[in-house]
Design a protein around this motif. Structure first.
Motif, PDB file in Angstrom:
ATOM      1  N   LEU A  90       4.994   2.949   9.210  1.00  0.00           N
ATOM      2  CA  LEU A  90       4.038   3.752   8.454  1.00  0.00           C
ATOM      3  C   LEU A  90       4.447   3.788   6.985  1.00  0.00           C
ATOM      4  N   GLY A  91       3.477   3.476   6.102  1.00  0.00           N
ATOM      5  CA  GLY A  91       3.683   3.603   4.670  1.00  0.00           C
ATOM      6  C   GLY A  91       2.693   4.589   4.086  1.00  0.00           C
ATOM      7  N   ARG A  92       2.797   4.804   2.786  1.00  0.00           N
ATOM      8  CA  ARG A  92       1.896   5.715   2.075  1.00  0.00           C
ATOM      9  C   ARG A  92       1.181   4.970   0.953  1.00  0.00           C
ATOM     10  N   ARG A  93       0.023   5.495   0.570  1.00  0.00           N
ATOM     11  CA  ARG A  93      -0.752   4.862  -0.489  1.00  0.00           C
ATOM     12  C   ARG A  93       0.084   4.654  -1.754  1.00  0.00           C
ATOM     13  N   ASN A  94       0.794   5.684  -2.157  1.00  0.00           N
ATOM     14  CA  ASN A  94       1.573   5.624  -3.386  1.00  0.00           C
ATOM     15  C   ASN A  94       2.588   4.482  -3.326  1.00  0.00           C
ATOM     16  N   SER A  95       3.231   4.323  -2.165  1.00  0.00           N
ATOM     17  CA  SER A  95       4.245   3.275  -2.012  1.00  0.00           C
ATOM     18  C   SER A  95       3.620   1.893  -2.091  1.00  0.00           C
ATOM     19  N   LEU A  96       2.488   1.688  -1.403  1.00  0.00           N
ATOM     20  CA  LEU A  96       1.851   0.377  -1.419  1.00  0.00           C
ATOM     21  C   LEU A  96       1.349   0.010  -2.811  1.00  0.00           C
ATOM     22  N   LEU A  97       0.770   0.987  -3.508  1.00  0.00           N
ATOM     23  CA  LEU A  97       0.285   0.715  -4.859  1.00  0.00           C
ATOM     24  C   LEU A  97       1.437   0.361  -5.793  1.00  0.00           C
ATOM     25  N   SER A  98       2.573   1.033  -5.634  1.00  0.00           N
ATOM     26  CA  SER A  98       3.722   0.743  -6.493  1.00  0.00           C
ATOM     27  C   SER A  98       4.304  -0.638  -6.225  1.00  0.00           C
ATOM     28  N   LEU A  99       4.013  -1.215  -5.051  1.00  0.00           N
ATOM     29  CA  LEU A  99       4.479  -2.555  -4.711  1.00  0.00           C
ATOM     30  C   LEU A  99       3.448  -3.632  -5.037  1.00  0.00           C
ATOM     31  N   GLY A 100       2.377  -3.242  -5.698  1.00  0.00           N
ATOM     32  CA  GLY A 100       1.348  -4.202  -6.065  1.00  0.00           C
ATOM     33  C   GLY A 100       0.269  -4.372  -5.022  1.00  0.00           C
ATOM     34  N   GLY A 101       0.231  -3.479  -4.047  1.00  0.00           N
ATOM     35  CA  GLY A 101      -0.773  -3.550  -3.004  1.00  0.00           C
ATOM     36  C   GLY A 101      -2.007  -2.739  -3.341  1.00  0.00           C
ATOM     37  N   GLY A 102      -2.997  -2.800  -2.465  1.00  0.00           N
ATOM     38  CA  GLY A 102      -4.219  -2.042  -2.651  1.00  0.00           C
ATOM     39  C   GLY A 102      -5.166  -2.258  -1.496  1.00  0.00           C
ATOM     40  N   SER A 103      -6.251  -1.512  -1.482  1.00  0.00           N
ATOM     41  CA  SER A 103      -7.237  -1.656  -0.417  1.00  0.00           C
ATOM     42  C   SER A 103      -8.116  -2.866  -0.688  1.00  0.00           C
ATOM     43  N   VAL A 104      -8.579  -3.513   0.368  1.00  0.00           N
ATOM     44  CA  VAL A 104      -9.426  -4.689   0.202  1.00  0.00           C
ATOM     45  C   VAL A 104     -10.882  -4.257   0.038  1.00  0.00           C
ATOM     46  N   ALA A 105     -11.679  -5.167  -0.525  1.00  0.00           N
ATOM     47  CA  ALA A 105     -13.120  -4.940  -0.675  1.00  0.00           C
ATOM     48  C   ALA A 105     -13.842  -5.533   0.526  1.00  0.00           C
ATOM     49  N   TYR A 106     -14.796  -4.791   1.067  1.00  0.00           N
ATOM     50  CA  TYR A 106     -15.642  -5.287   2.154  1.00  0.00           C
ATOM     51  C   TYR A 106     -16.987  -5.663   1.536  1.00  0.00           C
ATOM     52  N   VAL A 107     -17.261  -6.973   1.489  1.00  0.00           N
ATOM     53  CA  VAL A 107     -18.393  -7.452   0.702  1.00  0.00           C
ATOM     54  C   VAL A 107     -19.242  -8.447   1.496  1.00  0.00           C
ATOM     55  N   PRO A 108     -20.531  -8.592   1.144  1.00  0.00           N
ATOM     56  CA  PRO A 108     -21.387  -9.595   1.785  1.00  0.00           C
ATOM     57  C   PRO A 108     -20.925 -11.014   1.448  1.00  0.00           C
ATOM     58  N   ASP A 109     -21.507 -11.989   2.150  1.00  0.00           N
ATOM     59  CA  ASP A 109     -21.087 -13.385   2.027  1.00  0.00           C
ATOM     60  C   ASP A 109     -21.070 -13.876   0.580  1.00  0.00           C
ATOM     61  N   GLN A 110     -22.116 -13.592  -0.177  1.00  0.00           N
ATOM     62  CA  GLN A 110     -22.211 -14.117  -1.540  1.00  0.00           C
ATOM     63  C   GLN A 110     -21.077 -13.596  -2.411  1.00  0.00           C
ATOM     64  N   GLN A 111     -20.797 -12.295  -2.320  1.00  0.00           N
ATOM     65  CA  GLN A 111     -19.710 -11.720  -3.110  1.00  0.00           C
ATOM     66  C   GLN A 111     -18.343 -12.195  -2.613  1.00  0.00           C
ATOM     67  N   TYR A 112     -18.239 -12.402  -1.289  1.00  0.00           N
ATOM     68  CA  TYR A 112     -16.979 -12.915  -0.751  1.00  0.00           C
ATOM     69  C   TYR A 112     -16.705 -14.309  -1.303  1.00  0.00           C
ATOM     70  N   GLN A 113     -17.727 -15.125  -1.401  1.00  0.00           N
ATOM     71  CA  GLN A 113     -17.551 -16.471  -1.940  1.00  0.00           C
ATOM     72  C   GLN A 113     -17.069 -16.422  -3.381  1.00  0.00           C
ATOM     73  N   TYR A 114     -17.526 -15.423  -4.131  1.00  0.00           N
ATOM     74  CA  TYR A 114     -17.052 -15.255  -5.511  1.00  0.00           C
ATOM     75  C   TYR A 114     -15.551 -14.957  -5.520  1.00  0.00           C
ATOM     76  N   PHE A 115     -15.120 -14.028  -4.673  1.00  0.00           N
ATOM     77  CA  PHE A 115     -13.687 -13.749  -4.560  1.00  0.00           C
ATOM     78  C   PHE A 115     -12.922 -15.029  -4.238  1.00  0.00           C
ATOM     79  N   LYS A 116     -13.445 -15.807  -3.291  1.00  0.00           N
ATOM     80  CA  LYS A 116     -12.768 -17.024  -2.847  1.00  0.00           C
ATOM     81  C   LYS A 116     -12.704 -18.055  -3.969  1.00  0.00           C
ATOM     82  N   ASN A 117     -13.805 -18.220  -4.706  1.00  0.00           N
ATOM     83  CA  ASN A 117     -13.845 -19.213  -5.787  1.00  0.00           C
ATOM     84  C   ASN A 117     -12.879 -18.879  -6.919  1.00  0.00           C
ATOM     85  N   THR A 118     -12.567 -17.615  -7.083  1.00  0.00           N
ATOM     86  CA  THR A 118     -11.658 -17.195  -8.154  1.00  0.00           C
ATOM     87  C   THR A 118     -10.224 -17.015  -7.662  1.00  0.00           C
ATOM     88  N   GLY A 119      -9.943 -17.470  -6.433  1.00  0.00           N
ATOM     89  CA  GLY A 119      -8.593 -17.366  -5.894  1.00  0.00           C
ATOM     90  C   GLY A 119      -8.196 -15.971  -5.476  1.00  0.00           C
TER      91      GLY A 119
END
Length: 225
Positions: A90-119
């Motif tokens: 178990l971790g905490r939000r503060n700890s994950l953010l301090s390690l460079g982590g974050g929550s993922v975006a849940y997006v439709p196919d078109q927006q997901y492809q944009y994420f993918k195209n930009t690495g």
């Protein structure tokens, strides 16, 4: 780094779980030896090594360590309805953010492809046809070197009250004949390293999943040593 994250609402949680067992396939980059381990064995290795190993999530090429945000009610849903095994850390939000982590975006196919195209595909989850991952509330910590060393964790989650991690060697010595502490091989040829529970187990709170109450029973550090 101490981040002021504001108030967590009732539908959110500060509790972020890295589960070591769940139904379904694993990304191809996960070695076969890890695939074949039980949730208990994976957790045992994490506790002993004080390390989380990162692998690219589905649809991405950047290694990440993945967590699921879960309030008590959502944890019960994941275990009872989504068949997630109640084993992990178990971790905490503060700890994950301090390690460079974050929550993922849940997006439709078109927006997901944009994420993918930009690495940036490791920061997004596709929610188009046949997507079955929205229940995860996933967080990720990208790690190009493939690992995260654990100085500490908020808690260790186990699904069996009788389970304990494998003992590890400490820097102390005992006389194998008498069982008494000694100074090492220079004192007696019968000296051997003393074994104990791993430091991470001794220093962390232990949360035990209870099927009957569909909740966790919390124990303070050192209580189950």
């Amino acid at each position: 780094m101490d981040l002021n994250l504001g108030i967590t609402g009732p539908a959110q949680s500060d509790d972020l779980y890295h589960f070591t067992g769940r139904l379904g396939e694993r990304p191809n980059d996960v070695p076969q030896r890890i695939r074949e381990m039980t949730p208990q064995q994976r957790l045992d290795a994490i506790i002993a090594e004080r390390m989380l190993r990162a692998f690219p999530p589905f649809g991405a090429n950047v290694p990440c360590v993945c967590f699921s945000e879960a309030s008590p009610e959502h944890l019960a849903f994941l275990v009872k309805e989504r068949k997630v095994e109640p084993w992990g850390i178990l971790g905490r939000r503060n700890s994950l953010l301090s390690l460079g982590g974050g929550s993922v975006a849940y997006v439709p196919d078109q927006q997901y492809q944009y994420f993918k195209n930009t690495g940036m595909a490791h920061w997004a989850v596709r929610v188009g046809t046949n997507s079955t991952w929205m229940h995860e509330r996933e967080w990720r910590i990208p790690r190009q070197n493939g690992e995260i060393k654990l100085a500490s964790v908020s808690a260790i989650l186990i699904g069996d009250a009788n389970w304990r991690p494998s003992l590890v060697e400490t820097e102390e010595w005992v006389n194998a004949e008498t069982g008494e502490q000694c100074q090492g091989p220079a004192e007696t040829p019968h000296a051997q390293p003393r074994q104990d529970h791993p430091t991470l187990w001794r220093e962390s709170a232990i949360w035990i999943w209870d099927d009957e109450s569909e909740s966790v029973i919390k124990h303070p550090p050192g209580a189950l040593c």
